[in-house]
Design an enzyme around this catalytic site. Structure first.
Site, PDB file in Angstrom:
ATOM      1  N   SER A   1       6.540   4.006   7.079  1.00  7.13           N
ATOM      2  CA  SER A   1       5.254   3.401   7.447  1.00  7.13           C
ATOM      3  C   SER A   1       4.710   4.064   8.701  1.00  7.13           C
ATOM      4  O   SER A   1       5.325   3.971   9.774  1.00  7.13           O
ATOM      5  CB  SER A   1       5.419   1.908   7.687  1.00  7.13           C
ATOM      6  OG  SER A   1       4.241   1.420   8.298  1.00  7.13           O
TER       7      SER A   1
ATOM      8  N   MET B   1      -4.747  -3.487   8.117  1.00 12.07           N
ATOM      9  CA  MET B   1      -4.826  -4.891   8.567  1.00 12.07           C
ATOM     10  C   MET B   1      -6.230  -5.179   9.078  1.00 12.07           C
ATOM     11  O   MET B   1      -6.781  -4.362   9.818  1.00 12.07           O
ATOM     12  CB  MET B   1      -3.831  -5.129   9.699  1.00 12.07           C
ATOM     13  CG  MET B   1      -2.402  -4.786   9.325  1.00 12.07           C
ATOM     14  SD  MET B   1      -1.337  -5.031  10.746  1.00 12.07           S
ATOM     15  CE  MET B   1       0.233  -4.456  10.082  1.00 12.07           C
TER      16      MET B   1
ATOM     17  N   HIS C   1       3.805   5.191   3.581  1.00 15.38           N
ATOM     18  CA  HIS C   1       3.262   3.833   3.537  1.00 15.38           C
ATOM     19  C   HIS C   1       2.170   3.666   4.597  1.00 15.38           C
ATOM     20  O   HIS C   1       2.370   3.993   5.772  1.00 15.38           O
ATOM     21  CB  HIS C   1       4.402   2.844   3.796  1.00 15.38           C
ATOM     22  CG  HIS C   1       4.067   1.405   3.607  1.00 15.38           C
ATOM     23  ND1 HIS C   1       4.075   0.788   2.377  1.00 15.38           N
ATOM     24  CD2 HIS C   1       3.753   0.432   4.507  1.00 15.38           C
ATOM     25  CE1 HIS C   1       3.783  -0.501   2.516  1.00 15.38           C
ATOM     26  NE2 HIS C   1       3.574  -0.738   3.801  1.00 15.38           N
TER      27      HIS C   1
ATOM     28  N   MET D   1       7.611  -9.143   0.838  1.00 20.09           N
ATOM     29  CA  MET D   1       7.618  -8.993   2.303  1.00 20.09           C
ATOM     30  C   MET D   1       8.903  -9.610   2.869  1.00 20.09           C
ATOM     31  O   MET D   1       9.255 -10.740   2.540  1.00 20.09           O
ATOM     32  CB  MET D   1       6.407  -9.688   2.924  1.00 20.09           C
ATOM     33  CG  MET D   1       5.060  -9.003   2.675  1.00 20.09           C
ATOM     34  SD  MET D   1       4.968  -7.269   3.197  1.00 20.09           S
ATOM     35  CE  MET D   1       5.278  -7.389   4.968  1.00 20.09           C
TER      36      MET D   1
ATOM     37  N   HIS E   1      -0.841  -0.455   1.584  1.00 22.86           N
ATOM     38  CA  HIS E   1      -0.585  -1.906   1.631  1.00 22.86           C
ATOM     39  C   HIS E   1      -1.747  -2.535   2.364  1.00 22.86           C
ATOM     40  O   HIS E   1      -1.887  -2.348   3.578  1.00 22.86           O
ATOM     41  CB  HIS E   1       0.751  -2.117   2.356  1.00 22.86           C
ATOM     42  CG  HIS E   1       1.102  -3.541   2.645  1.00 22.86           C
ATOM     43  ND1 HIS E   1       2.088  -3.882   3.541  1.00 22.86           N
ATOM     44  CD2 HIS E   1       0.624  -4.717   2.163  1.00 22.86           C
ATOM     45  CE1 HIS E   1       2.197  -5.206   3.599  1.00 22.86           C
ATOM     46  NE2 HIS E   1       1.315  -5.735   2.771  1.00 22.86           N
TER      47      HIS E   1
ATOM     48  N   ASP F   1      -0.436   0.912   6.263  1.00 22.10           N
ATOM     49  CA  ASP F   1      -0.692  -0.526   6.431  1.00 22.10           C
ATOM     50  C   ASP F   1      -2.093  -0.764   6.958  1.00 22.10           C
ATOM     51  O   ASP F   1      -2.379  -0.451   8.115  1.00 22.10           O
ATOM     52  CB  ASP F   1       0.300  -1.108   7.448  1.00 22.10           C
ATOM     53  CG  ASP F   1       1.708  -1.187   6.887  1.00 22.10           C
ATOM     54  OD1 ASP F   1       1.891  -1.860   5.859  1.00 22.10           O
ATOM     55  OD2 ASP F   1       2.617  -0.585   7.484  1.00 22.10           O
TER      56      ASP F   1
ATOM     57  N   ASP G   1       9.513  -4.679   2.457  1.00 23.13           N
ATOM     58  CA  ASP G   1       8.782  -4.208   3.638  1.00 23.13           C
ATOM     59  C   ASP G   1       8.959  -5.177   4.806  1.00 23.13           C
ATOM     60  O   ASP G   1       8.607  -6.345   4.707  1.00 23.13           O
ATOM     61  CB  ASP G   1       7.297  -4.085   3.250  1.00 23.13           C
ATOM     62  CG  ASP G   1       6.415  -3.549   4.362  1.00 23.13           C
ATOM     63  OD1 ASP G   1       6.939  -3.127   5.403  1.00 23.13           O
ATOM     64  OD2 ASP G   1       5.181  -3.548   4.159  1.00 23.13           O
TER      65      ASP G   1
ATOM     66  N   GLY H   1      11.318  -4.909   8.764  1.00 19.63           N
ATOM     67  CA  GLY H   1      12.663  -4.983   9.338  1.00 19.63           C
ATOM     68  C   GLY H   1      13.728  -4.231   8.560  1.00 19.63           C
ATOM     69  O   GLY H   1      14.919  -4.519   8.700  1.00 19.63           O
TER      70      GLY H   1
ATOM     71  N   MET I   1      -3.646  -5.602   3.887  1.00 23.25           N
ATOM     72  CA  MET I   1      -3.514  -6.973   4.387  1.00 23.25           C
ATOM     73  C   MET I   1      -4.913  -7.415   4.782  1.00 23.25           C
ATOM     74  O   MET I   1      -5.248  -7.513   5.973  1.00 23.25           O
ATOM     75  CB  MET I   1      -2.549  -6.976   5.585  1.00 23.25           C
ATOM     76  CG  MET I   1      -1.102  -6.767   5.165  1.00 23.25           C
ATOM     77  SD  MET I   1      -0.069  -6.124   6.500  1.00 23.25           S
ATOM     78  CE  MET I   1      -0.174  -4.376   6.147  1.00 23.25           C
TER      79      MET I   1
END
Ligand code: DX5
Ligand code: ZN
Length: 216
Positions: free
Chosen positions: A8, A37, A33, A137, A66, A35, A175, A177, A68
């Site tokens: 990511s 947001m 990846h 998630m 991804h 992200d 996805d 941690g 969000m």
């Protein structure tokens, strides 16, 4: 069974994304990846189309996006045009998830659907046959660097059972941690694709870390 790492770029150095892309190109990661947001569906704002386009320009790996964001249906075409090859939206953010799936399909790209840790896996049952990937998630979407939620293993087992029954070719992505401390266990529990942000980009040797996370 395939094992894929999707680094990511949320955890990369934004002042040198080209170097991050080139690292991923050289590495054993098959995907990258991205992200997105919006500050509404999640409290944080990351980046949008221009960054996606820049990554697309420099990265040879599959562009795994991804989103969000609220109203995912409004932006499907633009994400596809900007280079998304797998587009994953949040079930919770869509008024009509089936419509979003259909819109993504019409763009000729792969469709993923995702849920936060507080949404029962069973909610996805009617949709599993229609998607290429389910992203489970393992933290609440919104920030990198959070701690992996251990309950994810139970949810993964449930999801794996549903996928084996309803759509065995559907991929499972995890996805949040993800690190060298849980990657093997996640693959062994049926995950196909692991997203890793800080574990990769904060490592002394990111390429080596990707290799270690894939190793048996
Ligand atoms: C969180 C994002 C993740 C994030 C993962 O909302 O969806 O993709 O980049 O970061 P790490 O791997 O640091 O938990
Ligand atoms: Zn993500």
């Amino acid at each position: 069974m395939q094992r894929i790492i999707s680094p990511s770029i949320l955890a990369a150095d934004f002042s040198n994304l080209q170097a991050a892309c080139e690292m991923v190109n050289r590495s054993k990661a098959d995907w990258i990846h991205i992200d997105v947001m919006d500050g509404v569906f999640v409290p944080n704002i990351s980046f949008g189309f221009p960054v996606l386009e820049a990554v697309k320009k420099h990265c040879t790996k599959l562009i795994d996006v991804h989103i969000m964001i609220v109203h995912p249906e409004k932006y499907v075409q633009r994400f596809a045009e900007a280079g998304a090859e797998m587009l994953t939206f949040h079930y919770e953010a869509a008024e009509n998830p089936e419509e979003v799936i259909e819109l993504i399909r019409r763009q000729g790209i792969k469709v993923g659907i995702t849920i936060n840790p507080d949404v029962p896996v069973a909610a996805l049952k009617p949709l599993i046959a229609k998607v290429d990937m389910v992203l489970l998630m393992s933290v609440f979407a919104g920030y990198g660097g959070q701690q992996f939620i251990e309950e994810t293993y139970n949810r993964l087992e449930k999801l794996k059972g549903m996928i084996d029954e309803l759509n065995p070719s559907c991929l499972i992505q995890i996805d949040g941690g993800v690190s060298i401390h849980n990657s093997q266990k996640l693959f062994d529990h049926g995950a196909d694709v692991l997203v890793a942000g800080s574990a990769v980009f904060n490592a002394d040797d990111p390429e080596k870390m990707i290799e270690r996370m894939l190793a048996n």
